[in-house]
Scaffold this motif. Sequence first.
Motif, PDB file in Angstrom:
ATOM      1  N   PRO A 166      36.749 -37.323  49.437  1.00 11.08           N
ATOM      2  CA  PRO A 166      37.815 -38.219  49.914  1.00 11.08           C
ATOM      3  C   PRO A 166      38.712 -38.744  48.797  1.00 11.08           C
ATOM      4  CG  PRO A 166      35.693 -38.812  50.869  1.00 11.08           C
ATOM      5  CD  PRO A 166      35.411 -37.835  49.763  1.00 11.08           C
ATOM      6  N   GLN A 167      38.208 -38.764  47.568  1.00 13.60           N
ATOM      7  CA  GLN A 167      39.008 -39.276  46.451  1.00 13.60           C
ATOM      8  C   GLN A 167      40.050 -38.258  45.984  1.00 13.60           C
ATOM      9  OE1 GLN A 167      35.460 -40.035  46.519  1.00 13.60           O
ATOM     10  NE2 GLN A 167      36.300 -41.909  47.411  1.00 13.60           N
ATOM     11  N   THR A 168      39.661 -36.989  45.931  1.00 14.18           N
ATOM     12  CA  THR A 168      40.565 -35.956  45.400  1.00 14.18           C
ATOM     13  C   THR A 168      41.139 -35.048  46.476  1.00 14.18           C
ATOM     14  OG1 THR A 168      38.785 -34.334  45.073  1.00 14.18           O
ATOM     15  CG2 THR A 168      39.179 -35.928  43.293  1.00 14.18           C
ATOM     16  N   GLY A 169      40.525 -35.024  47.638  1.00 19.15           N
ATOM     17  CA  GLY A 169      40.952 -34.107  48.685  1.00 19.15           C
ATOM     18  C   GLY A 169      40.400 -32.701  48.524  1.00 19.15           C
ATOM     19  N   GLU A 170      39.600 -32.457  47.501  1.00 17.88           N
ATOM     20  CA  GLU A 170      39.075 -31.121  47.236  1.00 17.88           C
ATOM     21  C   GLU A 170      38.101 -30.693  48.332  1.00 17.88           C
ATOM     22  OE1 GLU A 170      36.622 -28.663  43.741  1.00 17.88           O
ATOM     23  OE2 GLU A 170      36.727 -30.861  43.698  1.00 17.88           O
ATOM     24  N   ARG A 171      38.152 -29.427  48.699  1.00 18.04           N
ATOM     25  CA  ARG A 171      37.214 -28.789  49.607  1.00 18.04           C
ATOM     26  C   ARG A 171      36.413 -27.745  48.821  1.00 18.04           C
ATOM     27  NH1 ARG A 171      41.326 -31.693  52.124  1.00 18.04           N
ATOM     28  NH2 ARG A 171      41.889 -30.958  54.229  1.00 18.04           N
ATOM     29  N   LYS A 172      35.107 -27.633  49.131  1.00 15.70           N
ATOM     30  CA  LYS A 172      34.264 -26.689  48.401  1.00 15.70           C
ATOM     31  C   LYS A 172      33.074 -26.293  49.255  1.00 15.70           C
ATOM     32  CE  LYS A 172      32.065 -26.149  43.852  1.00 15.70           C
ATOM     33  NZ  LYS A 172      31.793 -26.836  42.546  1.00 15.70           N
ATOM     34  N   LEU A 173      32.799 -24.986  49.332  1.00 16.88           N
ATOM     35  CA  LEU A 173      31.679 -24.516  50.132  1.00 16.88           C
ATOM     36  C   LEU A 173      30.352 -25.066  49.625  1.00 16.88           C
ATOM     37  CD1 LEU A 173      33.769 -22.488  51.307  1.00 16.88           C
ATOM     38  CD2 LEU A 173      31.955 -20.763  51.245  1.00 16.88           C
TER      39      LEU A 173
END
Length: 460
Positions: free
Chosen positions: A435-442
């Motif tokens: 939620p802080q960076t918006g990054e998505r990762k499997l």
Amino acid sequence: MFYQFPEDFYWGGASSALQTEGSDSSRGKTIFDVFYNLAPNRFFDGVGPNKLADFYHRYKEDISLYKAVGHNSHRTSISWARLIPDGDGDVDQEAVVYYHEVIDEFKRQGVTLIMNLMHFDMPAALQAKGGFENREVVDAYVRYAKICFELFGDKVKLWATFNEPIVTPEGGYLYDFHYPNVVDFKRAVQVSYNMIIAHAAAVKVFHQVVDGGEICTILNITPIYPRSDNPKDVAAARIADLIFVRSFLDPVLLGQWNAELVEFLGEHDLLPVGLPEDKQLIAANRVDFIGLNYYQPRRVKAKEHVPHPESVLLPESFFDYYEMQGRRMNTSRGWEIYPKAIYDMLMTIKNEYGNVKCYIAENGMGIQQEDQFRGADGVIDDTYRIAFYKEHLRYVHQAISEGVNCFGYHIWTPIDNWSMINAYKNRYGVIEFNPQTGERKLKRSGSWFKELVDANGFDD
């Protein structure tokens, strides 16, 4: 043993507009915006519906991630308050363009879409008029449904009227965990009744407007188990079953109210107000298939103590919950892990409801502080989630082998998302969201799910 699933099985996940899109300026307010403004302290870490994963702008990326973890199908929802900001007025043309683009992107990426009309997110302007207590709001919902079918029904052929409609009366009118925070059994029954009328009317309109489509509703008909075979425990479980299972299941699948439930409501002055034509509307507009959400069982026993005559009347006035000795728990969520219940739920559909077409619309495991399971490669090693899926899928496979007409399995949810009140406390995704960076990762489970879909089954 290899668990092989039927050809063309729907593997995928579920999400909602409320929990993923984001509260940008183009959307009208929902009850959760109102609730957050009134009581931000009731939301975990004070995180409200304005801090989402921004699917509104990142839908192409997110749909690509769905594909990356193998999904051939997906259920999401339209935001009523985005499409019609006041719930019953002008259609927002920016929203029309947006939803067309989202639908087109799902098709471009080869993901079959099941589109849901409402996932708890009543427009604030309509809640101010009484929400589903008000029959005029039922009419507004049916108008909204017709607009959606006319706008998008040539592209989307699989629809749902509601996700877990019982949560609206439970959260908003019984147990004080959703706005409008009413605690009144009779009003909760009226809301449930009117939502069933709204559902049936929407089904009727759907078949008038959409050529060659099918429509369902998504129910969380959690199996209910009595503590023992003592008649009083069994009777207590039956009351819970009538309230939490048969109340919605019978009207949408059988086209009629459950007679025992009607008798029970009448005995306790809880009967709703309706119109003479309502019975025929429900009888003539049953669903084409049903979506089933499952997370945990309910275990019930007879009341230990007679309720005080001045206490608030609630479903629990007629039974108590009990904790089964030796139960397994997801301690993060506080829910029992009991995979066999998913089989029992499917067999109920087969044996008592004509074996109507169905699919598992949600199943998943929410875990707190998953960062503690991050491996040296930076990937969250959520093998516990893989084990959870396998346990439940074994029982889905067994039910199918015994003739249940189940055509799919969707997880909740592909990407970690915001949850009503709990915000980001429990993570359900096979894809991590920061939620802080918006990054998505499997996560590890994301890679496993892709292998599951590619093989159309799993070895265990």
